[in-house]
Design a protein around this motif. Sequence first.
Motif, PDB file in Angstrom:
ATOM      1  N   THR A  79       0.832  -1.195   0.000  1.00 47.46           N
ATOM      2  CA  THR A  79       0.000   0.000   0.000  1.00 47.46           C
ATOM      3  C   THR A  79       0.870   1.248   0.000  1.00 47.46           C
ATOM      4  O   THR A  79       1.960   1.266   0.568  1.00 47.46           O
ATOM      5  CB  THR A  79      -0.940   0.039   1.222  1.00 47.46           C
ATOM      6  OG1 THR A  79      -0.190   0.335   2.407  1.00 47.46           O
ATOM      7  CG2 THR A  79      -1.662  -1.288   1.400  1.00 47.46           C
ATOM      8  N   ALA A  88      -8.716   4.714   4.188  1.00 45.66           N
ATOM      9  CA  ALA A  88      -7.741   4.025   5.034  1.00 45.66           C
ATOM     10  C   ALA A  88      -8.401   2.884   5.802  1.00 45.66           C
ATOM     11  O   ALA A  88      -7.834   1.783   5.916  1.00 45.66           O
ATOM     12  CB  ALA A  88      -7.092   4.999   6.001  1.00 45.66           C
ATOM     13  N   ALA A  92      -7.389  -0.911   5.309  1.00 48.47           N
ATOM     14  CA  ALA A  92      -6.865  -1.602   6.493  1.00 48.47           C
ATOM     15  C   ALA A  92      -7.689  -2.845   6.806  1.00 48.47           C
ATOM     16  O   ALA A  92      -7.136  -3.900   7.155  1.00 48.47           O
ATOM     17  CB  ALA A  92      -6.847  -0.654   7.687  1.00 48.47           C
ATOM     18  N   VAL A 107       3.708  -1.601   3.816  1.00 52.31           N
ATOM     19  CA  VAL A 107       3.075  -0.282   3.888  1.00 52.31           C
ATOM     20  C   VAL A 107       4.118   0.823   3.748  1.00 52.31           C
ATOM     21  O   VAL A 107       5.077   0.897   4.530  1.00 52.31           O
ATOM     22  CB  VAL A 107       2.311  -0.109   5.220  1.00 52.31           C
ATOM     23  CG1 VAL A 107       1.751   1.310   5.327  1.00 52.31           C
ATOM     24  CG2 VAL A 107       1.183  -1.134   5.328  1.00 52.31           C
ATOM     25  N   MET A 132      -3.050   1.824   9.197  1.00 46.07           N
ATOM     26  CA  MET A 132      -2.423   0.943   8.217  1.00 46.07           C
ATOM     27  C   MET A 132      -1.226   0.206   8.820  1.00 46.07           C
ATOM     28  O   MET A 132      -1.010  -0.981   8.587  1.00 46.07           O
ATOM     29  CB  MET A 132      -1.969   1.747   6.987  1.00 46.07           C
ATOM     30  CG  MET A 132      -3.093   2.280   6.125  1.00 46.07           C
ATOM     31  SD  MET A 132      -4.184   0.990   5.489  1.00 46.07           S
ATOM     32  CE  MET A 132      -3.001  -0.143   4.765  1.00 46.07           C
TER      33      MET A 132
END
Length: 277
Positions: A79, A88, A92, A107, A132
């Motif tokens: 991501t 988000a 997530a 991430v 995240m």
Amino acid sequence: MNQKQILLINDLAGYGKVATAAMLPILSYMGLPVYNLPTALVSNTLDYGKFNILETTDYMEGVFPVWKELGFTFDAIATGFICSERQAKMVADYCREQAAHGTPIYVDPIMGDEGKLYNGVTADRVQCMREMIAVASLIFPNYTEAAYLTESAYRPEGVTWDEARQLIDKLRTIGTRSALITSMLVSDEKGVRHHAVAGYNEATQEYFLLPYTEIPVHFPGTGDMFSAILIGHLMNGVPLKQATRRAMDSLSRLIDANKDNSDKNRGIPVEHFLNLI
């Protein structure tokens, strides 16, 4: 050839080699089938000063149930740019579901650089990125982003190696298992300052510091290229410390080969330099 499939969740620029446009050719070149889910459509790299952006959260909301119904799965998810709190949370939640089945989540908490947040990035966005990080296997913020994520002071003069380790530990407290911090100025145990990447590998429980020589030129998208090369090596079985060093060296070659380009705002035309990876 490695047939592990990776999903990129990142923005897509129409003009310029950043985000998905920079990562996809690199990961494909490294033998990985690549799929993508754009978080935003952006007219061009932001370095031009003017741009148009379309957030794709409504589109994404319809994608995940379709993929679930069709049984699509991925061997890793990476991501990048996240537009909003709603986006988000959605990403997530999806990553959390996939991580429960053993899928690594990489991430890149894209928020800022050089001690300040990018234009339009708010405190709510920082909190989104913490969400995240909570589902991540590995994160790789730059020093600015690490400072904001951990509510730590940004010190332009640099930090000690002990302070760098403490910052990594604060990131791990948020939830990530392994972590890198890029673009740091770190004093080693002898007091010598280096531009460096600091890291922690959960698998080996090892902290490491990898110095590099900074090339004084700016291209958008170099962080995305670093991420792609790093992830490609990790998915091909290279341990984290060695994969990080290889990504750093490859990125240095890419920047050096393009440092005299007249229009740096569009990024490095990576398709012409894949042999340097």
